[in-house]
Each structure stands twice: as C-alpha cells, then as structure tokens.
Design a protein around this motif. Structure first.
Motif, PDB file in Angstrom:
ATOM      1  N   ARG A  32      28.062  22.994 -12.911  1.00  0.00           N
ATOM      2  CA  ARG A  32      27.183  21.766 -13.168  1.00  0.00           C
ATOM      3  C   ARG A  32      27.713  20.519 -12.531  1.00  0.00           C
ATOM      4  NH1 ARG A  32      23.242  23.800 -15.256  1.00  0.00           N
ATOM      5  NH2 ARG A  32      23.239  24.580 -17.559  1.00  0.00           N
ATOM      6  N   LEU A  33      28.394  21.218 -11.214  1.00  0.00           N
ATOM      7  CA  LEU A  33      28.496  20.177 -10.098  1.00  0.00           C
ATOM      8  C   LEU A  33      27.250  20.065  -9.230  1.00  0.00           C
ATOM      9  CD1 LEU A  33      32.133  22.058  -9.592  1.00  0.00           C
ATOM     10  CD2 LEU A  33      31.288  19.652 -10.437  1.00  0.00           C
ATOM     11  N   THR A  34      26.478  18.968  -9.354  1.00  0.00           N
ATOM     12  CA  THR A  34      25.379  18.863  -8.810  1.00  0.00           C
ATOM     13  C   THR A  34      25.474  17.989  -7.516  1.00  0.00           C
ATOM     14  OG1 THR A  34      24.878  17.055 -10.294  1.00  0.00           O
ATOM     15  CG2 THR A  34      24.061  19.331 -10.805  1.00  0.00           C
ATOM     16  N   GLY A  35      26.659  17.449  -7.180  1.00  0.00           N
ATOM     17  CA  GLY A  35      26.612  16.822  -5.913  1.00  0.00           C
ATOM     18  C   GLY A  35      26.483  17.784  -4.653  1.00  0.00           C
ATOM     19  N   THR A  36      26.633  19.122  -4.640  1.00  0.00           N
ATOM     20  CA  THR A  36      26.225  19.869  -3.783  1.00  0.00           C
ATOM     21  C   THR A  36      24.562  20.159  -3.652  1.00  0.00           C
ATOM     22  OG1 THR A  36      28.383  20.934  -4.108  1.00  0.00           O
ATOM     23  CG2 THR A  36      26.893  22.342  -2.960  1.00  0.00           C
ATOM     24  N   HIS A  37      24.190  19.942  -2.461  1.00  0.00           N
ATOM     25  CA  HIS A  37      22.689  19.806  -2.516  1.00  0.00           C
ATOM     26  C   HIS A  37      22.216  20.943  -1.905  1.00  0.00           C
ATOM     27  CE1 HIS A  37      22.645  15.138  -3.279  1.00  0.00           C
ATOM     28  NE2 HIS A  37      22.820  15.829  -4.193  1.00  0.00           N
ATOM     29  N   GLY A 101      20.654   9.259   0.593  1.00  0.00           N
ATOM     30  CA  GLY A 101      21.810  10.100   0.088  1.00  0.00           C
ATOM     31  C   GLY A 101      21.792  11.411  -0.239  1.00  0.00           C
ATOM     32  N   TYR A 102      20.529  11.939   0.185  1.00  0.00           N
ATOM     33  CA  TYR A 102      20.483  13.414  -0.143  1.00  0.00           C
ATOM     34  C   TYR A 102      21.641  14.212   0.767  1.00  0.00           C
ATOM     35  CZ  TYR A 102      18.750  17.629  -2.053  1.00  0.00           C
ATOM     36  OH  TYR A 102      18.550  18.957  -2.610  1.00  0.00           O
ATOM     37  N   CYS A 103      21.571  13.805   2.071  1.00  0.00           N
ATOM     38  CA  CYS A 103      22.448  14.694   2.906  1.00  0.00           C
ATOM     39  C   CYS A 103      23.828  14.172   2.917  1.00  0.00           C
ATOM     40  CB  CYS A 103      22.167  14.489   4.436  1.00  0.00           C
ATOM     41  SG  CYS A 103      22.305  12.756   4.925  1.00  0.00           S
ATOM     42  N   THR A 126      31.771  13.447  20.359  1.00  0.00           N
ATOM     43  CA  THR A 126      32.371  14.427  19.504  1.00  0.00           C
ATOM     44  C   THR A 126      31.697  14.484  17.876  1.00  0.00           C
ATOM     45  OG1 THR A 126      34.576  14.472  20.854  1.00  0.00           O
ATOM     46  CG2 THR A 126      34.440  15.258  18.673  1.00  0.00           C
ATOM     47  N   ILE A 127      31.593  13.166  17.494  1.00  0.00           N
ATOM     48  CA  ILE A 127      31.008  13.174  15.961  1.00  0.00           C
ATOM     49  C   ILE A 127      29.567  13.803  16.117  1.00  0.00           C
ATOM     50  CG2 ILE A 127      30.316  11.737  14.104  1.00  0.00           C
ATOM     51  CD1 ILE A 127      32.900  10.005  15.106  1.00  0.00           C
ATOM     52  N   ARG A 128      28.835  13.368  16.873  1.00  0.00           N
ATOM     53  CA  ARG A 128      27.432  13.641  17.069  1.00  0.00           C
ATOM     54  C   ARG A 128      27.452  15.217  17.461  1.00  0.00           C
ATOM     55  NH1 ARG A 128      23.591   9.880  16.993  1.00  0.00           N
ATOM     56  NH2 ARG A 128      24.128   7.764  17.015  1.00  0.00           N
ATOM     57  N   HIS A 129      28.121  15.647  18.219  1.00  0.00           N
ATOM     58  CA  HIS A 129      28.167  17.064  18.584  1.00  0.00           C
ATOM     59  C   HIS A 129      28.462  18.115  17.467  1.00  0.00           C
ATOM     60  CE1 HIS A 129      28.523  20.951  20.436  1.00  0.00           C
ATOM     61  NE2 HIS A 129      29.695  21.122  20.182  1.00  0.00           N
ATOM     62  N   GLU A 130      29.324  17.556  16.382  1.00  0.00           N
ATOM     63  CA  GLU A 130      29.943  18.119  15.484  1.00  0.00           C
ATOM     64  C   GLU A 130      28.937  18.314  14.161  1.00  0.00           C
ATOM     65  OE1 GLU A 130      32.620  19.976  14.990  1.00  0.00           O
ATOM     66  OE2 GLU A 130      33.058  20.199  17.234  1.00  0.00           O
ATOM     67  N   LEU A 131      28.028  17.266  14.379  1.00  0.00           N
ATOM     68  CA  LEU A 131      26.957  16.979  13.114  1.00  0.00           C
ATOM     69  C   LEU A 131      25.743  17.780  13.516  1.00  0.00           C
ATOM     70  CD1 LEU A 131      27.175  13.452  12.325  1.00  0.00           C
ATOM     71  CD2 LEU A 131      28.163  15.087  11.042  1.00  0.00           C
ATOM     72  N   GLU A 132      25.814  18.669  14.572  1.00  0.00           N
ATOM     73  CA  GLU A 132      24.391  19.345  14.908  1.00  0.00           C
ATOM     74  C   GLU A 132      24.106  20.167  13.799  1.00  0.00           C
ATOM     75  OE1 GLU A 132      24.976  21.300  18.446  1.00  0.00           O
ATOM     76  OE2 GLU A 132      24.988  19.430  19.540  1.00  0.00           O
ATOM     77  N   GLY A 133      24.831  20.664  12.721  1.00  0.00           N
ATOM     78  CA  GLY A 133      24.578  21.365  11.768  1.00  0.00           C
ATOM     79  C   GLY A 133      23.985  20.666  10.364  1.00  0.00           C
ATOM     80  N   ASN A 134      24.134  19.320  10.539  1.00  0.00           N
ATOM     81  CA  ASN A 134      23.728  18.481   9.272  1.00  0.00           C
ATOM     82  C   ASN A 134      22.613  17.751   9.706  1.00  0.00           C
ATOM     83  OD1 ASN A 134      26.622  19.129   9.294  1.00  0.00           O
ATOM     84  ND2 ASN A 134      26.310  18.312   7.166  1.00  0.00           N
ATOM     85  N   ILE A 135      21.525  17.703   8.894  1.00  0.00           N
ATOM     86  CA  ILE A 135      20.366  17.031   9.123  1.00  0.00           C
ATOM     87  C   ILE A 135      20.267  15.746   8.263  1.00  0.00           C
ATOM     88  CG2 ILE A 135      17.922  16.947   9.232  1.00  0.00           C
ATOM     89  CD1 ILE A 135      17.934  19.802  10.147  1.00  0.00           C
ATOM     90  N   CYS A 136      19.832  14.541   8.767  1.00  0.00           N
ATOM     91  CA  CYS A 136      19.706  13.365   8.107  1.00  0.00           C
ATOM     92  C   CYS A 136      18.085  12.994   8.551  1.00  0.00           C
ATOM     93  CB  CYS A 136      20.519  12.376   8.262  1.00  0.00           C
ATOM     94  SG  CYS A 136      19.968  10.895   7.343  1.00  0.00           S
TER      95      CYS A 136
END
Length: 165
Positions: A32-37, A101-103, A126-136
């Motif tokens: 019941r840990l629903t923060g992981t989407h 807030g979903y991502c 660096t931050i932008r490169h490292e976020l390539e696997g995360n979509i907002c």
C-alpha cells in the motif's frame, strides 16, 4: 508462489508473490505504498523509480523476487521519522519542481541517486542529461532542474540517510 523477504523503508517485509510480480505491484498493491507510480510499464518514463540497495531502479521492470534479501526505499521512506522532508523533497516544494505531481516521486528518487553518484555541486547540463530516463509532461523541466540543484546543495549539509529507520 514464491516467498520474498526484504526491507522496505526500514521495515522487514515477508510476502508470497507470483514469480512474475513486478516490484511496483508489490509496493503499491501488497504494501500500500502508492507514491511509486505506474506511468508506462515499459521503463521509459521514470515515474516508478525507487532505490534498491541505495541505487535508483525502475520498479516497473524489476521483479519482486529479484529484491529478496535486499533493501527498497520508496518516496514514502525518504522523509525522516516524524515527517521531516528529505532535503530533495523540500527543494521540490520550495522551487515548485512539480505541476501535476505524477512524475515527482520518480524525479525525486532519481535526483537523490544522482547526488549520490555525481556529488552535491551539479550543473544544469548534468542534471538534464541524468533526467533523460524521466519524463514530465507538464513542467518543461526548468523548475525541476532548479529544485534538483538546490536539493543537491541542501543534501551536502545533511547526514547521509536512505530510509526512515
């Protein structure tokens, strides 16, 4: 069914799971840990990022049985006991690094891992490169990048902490 024993957010957990049960299902449905989407089910969006033994993984492509004997930290386990936000969580709130807030939980978990791997002084590239696997799909990333940079600096002043103990 296969029995798995792991530590989730500092708590020992044992459960019987189907061998094909994904970690994201185990966390959301079993614990019941629903923060992981669940965003895409294909490891493309990063909404499901959690830490497995301190490293960021996508829970939508990790089997629960692979986590037997290991430690999992979710967004719920990042805050300190008593509810004090982790510095990265606080930075996302302060710098409005979210919109719908979903991502956000996956972004925060990725950001904490990024700081662990790359250090506290991160530049925008660096931050932008490292976020390539995360979509907002809402923000355009500007405030997310600002929040991660601020959170990284704030983490430098905090003792190392992974999960609520």
């Amino acid at each position: 069914m296969t029995s798995v024993s792991l530590t989730v957010n500092g708590k020992a957990v044992t459960a019987d799971v189907e061998p094909r049960t994904l970690l994201v299902q185990f966390l959301r449905e079993g614990q019941r840990l629903t923060g992981t989407h669940v965003g895409c089910d294909t490891s493309q969006c990063g909404a499901c990022v959690v830490h497995l033994d301190g490293e960021a993984v996508k829970a939508c492509t990790t089997l629960a049985v692979q986590c037997d004997g290991r430690t999992v930290t979710t967004i719920e386990g990042l805050a300190a006991p008593g509810g004090t936000l982790h510095p990265m969580q606080a930075a996302f709130r302060e710098h409005h690094g979210l919109q719908c807030g979903y991502c956000t939980p996956g972004m925060i978990m990725t950001a904490v891992d990024l700081v662990r791997r790359k250090g506290h002084h991160l530049d925008e590239a660096t931050i932008r490169h490292e976020l390539e696997g995360n979509i907002c799909r809402c923000t355009g990333y500007h405030n997310i990048v600002k929040a991660i940079a601020a959170g990284a600096e704030a983490m430098a002043a905090e003792p190392v902490r992974e999960a609520a103990e």
